[in-house]
Scaffold this active site. Sequence first.
Site, short mmCIF file in Angstrom:
data_model
loop_
_atom_site.label_atom_id
_atom_site.label_comp_id
_atom_site.label_asym_id
_atom_site.label_seq_id
_atom_site.Cartn_x
_atom_site.Cartn_y
_atom_site.Cartn_z
N ARG A 62 0.82 -1.22 0.00
CA ARG A 62 0.00 0.00 0.00
C ARG A 62 0.85 1.27 0.00
O ARG A 62 0.42 2.33 -0.45
CB ARG A 62 -0.91 -0.02 1.23
CG ARG A 62 -2.10 0.92 1.15
CD ARG A 62 -3.06 0.68 2.29
NE ARG A 62 -2.45 0.92 3.57
CZ ARG A 62 -2.60 0.13 4.65
NH1 ARG A 62 -3.35 -0.95 4.59
NH2 ARG A 62 -1.99 0.42 5.78
N ASP A 189 -8.34 21.60 -9.72
CA ASP A 189 -8.52 20.39 -10.53
C ASP A 189 -7.96 20.73 -11.91
O ASP A 189 -8.57 21.44 -12.70
CB ASP A 189 -10.02 20.04 -10.60
CG ASP A 189 -10.28 18.76 -11.38
OD1 ASP A 189 -9.45 18.40 -12.23
OD2 ASP A 189 -11.33 18.12 -11.13
N LYS A 214 -7.82 10.57 -17.56
CA LYS A 214 -7.96 11.32 -18.81
C LYS A 214 -6.63 11.32 -19.58
O LYS A 214 -6.27 10.32 -20.15
CB LYS A 214 -8.46 12.74 -18.51
CG LYS A 214 -9.65 12.77 -17.53
CD LYS A 214 -10.94 12.29 -18.17
CE LYS A 214 -12.06 11.98 -17.18
NZ LYS A 214 -12.44 13.03 -16.26
C1 LIG Z 1 -13.19 12.85 -14.99
C2 LIG Z 1 -12.95 13.98 -14.09
C3 LIG Z 1 -12.76 13.77 -12.73
C4 LIG Z 1 -12.93 12.42 -12.09
O1 LIG Z 1 -12.04 11.46 -12.56
P1 LIG Z 1 -12.39 9.90 -12.44
O2 LIG Z 1 -11.10 9.25 -12.71
O3 LIG Z 1 -13.45 9.64 -13.47
O4 LIG Z 1 -12.89 9.66 -11.05
C5 LIG Z 1 -12.48 14.86 -11.95
N1 LIG Z 1 -12.38 16.09 -12.47
C6 LIG Z 1 -12.56 16.33 -13.77
C7 LIG Z 1 -12.43 17.72 -14.29
C8 LIG Z 1 -12.86 15.29 -14.63
O5 LIG Z 1 -13.05 15.53 -15.92
#
Ligand SMILES: *Cc1c(COP(=O)(O)O)cnc(C)c1O
Length: 398
Positions: A62, A189, A214
Site C-alpha cells: 500500500r 482540478d 484522462k
Molecule cells: C473525470 C474527471 C474527474 C474524475 O475522474 P475519475 O477518474 O473519473 O474519477 C475529476 N475532475 C474532472 C475535471 C474530470 O473531468
Amino acid sequence: MTSSDGSTPSHPQQAATRLVTAGRDTKAQKGFVNPPVFHGSTVLYPTAEDLHAHRAEFTYGRHGSPTTRALQDVLMALEGPPCAGVGLAPSGLAAISTTLLAVLKTGDHLLVCDNAYRPTRNFCDNMLKRYGIETSYFDPLIGAGIETLFKPNTRAVLIEAPGSQTFEMPDVRAISAVAHARGALMIDDNTWATPLYHRSLEQGVDISMQAGTKYIGGHSDIMFGTIAANAKAWPLIQEAIRLLGVCAGPDDVYLALRGVRTLSVRLAQHHRSGLEIARWLGARPEVDRVLHPALDTDPGHAIWKRDFTGASGLFSIVLKPVPQTAVDAMLNTLTLFGMGFSWGGFESLAIPFDCSDYRTATKWSPGGPTLRLHIGLENLDDLKADLDRGFAALKAAL
Ligand SMILES: *Cc1c(COP(=O)(O)O)cnc(C)c1O
C-alpha cells in the site's frame, strides 16, 4: 540536477524531455527501459532487526513499489520545483475526496467554483456536510471579488480551470492571492490542461489534482488520480493517504506511467485538432457559439493566454435552438464521435450536457442545446465529414 543515468545535463531540461527521462532506473531493471509491474502486498525483511526498525526501501504494498515510485518521479518532474510530493489515487474523484478530507475538519468552510465537476459537488454536499463542513459555491469569473465570500473559518478554495463542461476560465492567480491572504489553501482540478499546459503550482495553487484517467492514461483504459502538492500542503496529503489507505492498483499505475511518456505529443495533437475543429464549428450555421478558452473570441481567452501554454481537445458548443430529438438524430448519426462519459483518450466523443439544474451561484442558460466534444487523434477531414453527416441528420429531423 542529475538525470536518471547519473549524468548532469548542461541546461535545465524541457518538460517533454523530463517526461521521457524521469523515473527511469535502467540499472535496477537489468537494462530494460521500463520497470516491471510490481504486484505486491507483503515485502519480506531480511532480519528481525530490520523488521523492528521498518528498515527497507519498500515496506508494504500500500505504501508504494518501484512501479509507483517511477510514476511519482515522472509526475514530480512534470509539476516542477514547487512540487514537494505526488500522491496516487484509484480515480480522479478519489484524488479530490482524499484532498478535501486531508485539508478540512469539522467546523470549516470550503469555497468551490460553480462550474466544478459534478461528483465533486456531490462529495461536498453529502459527505462533507455530514461531517459538519460547509460548502459555498462561487461564480468562476469572480476573480478577486471572492474576498467577500470568505468567512473566518474558510479553510480552502477549490477551482477548476476551466470547468470541464462550460469552460469558464477562473483567474487562478487573483483567487489564489486572496485565498493566501486569508490563510486558506488553494486547490485546483488541473485535469483539462495537465501541468504540461498549466503550471498551477507555480501560479499560487497549493494542491493540483488530476483525473489521471484522462490525459495521463490517454487510452481510455484506466481509472486513476493524482494529487500534487507544494511543501506547505504535502504533509497533509501524505498523512491523509496513509490514514485512509488510498493507493492505486499496479496495472493502472503501470499504464499511467506508459501513458505519461507520450503526453507531450498526444496533447500537442489534441490542442491542434481541437482548435481546428472548434474554429470549423464556429463557422457552421447550426452553431451559435463555441466554448473554448483558446479561441480569441472566448471571454476567458486573456486569462488562458496569460496562464496556459496550450489547450486540450475538450470543449463545448451551443447549438442554435432545435428540439432535443434533432440533436439526438445528430448524435445517433455520428460514427467517429462516440457517446460516452470521460475523455482524454485517443478517440473523439460527443455528449449533450445541461448543468442548469444543479448550479447554485450562477445561472446557466445558454439559449440552445449544448454538446461537449472531445477531439481525439483521428484525421481532421474524417472528423469534419462525420460532423457534416451529423448536421445533415439534425436538419432532416427538424
Ligand atoms: C473525470 C474527471 C474527474 C474524475 O475522474 P475519475 O477518474 O473519473 O474519477 C475529476 N475532475 C474532472 C475535471 C474530470 O473531468
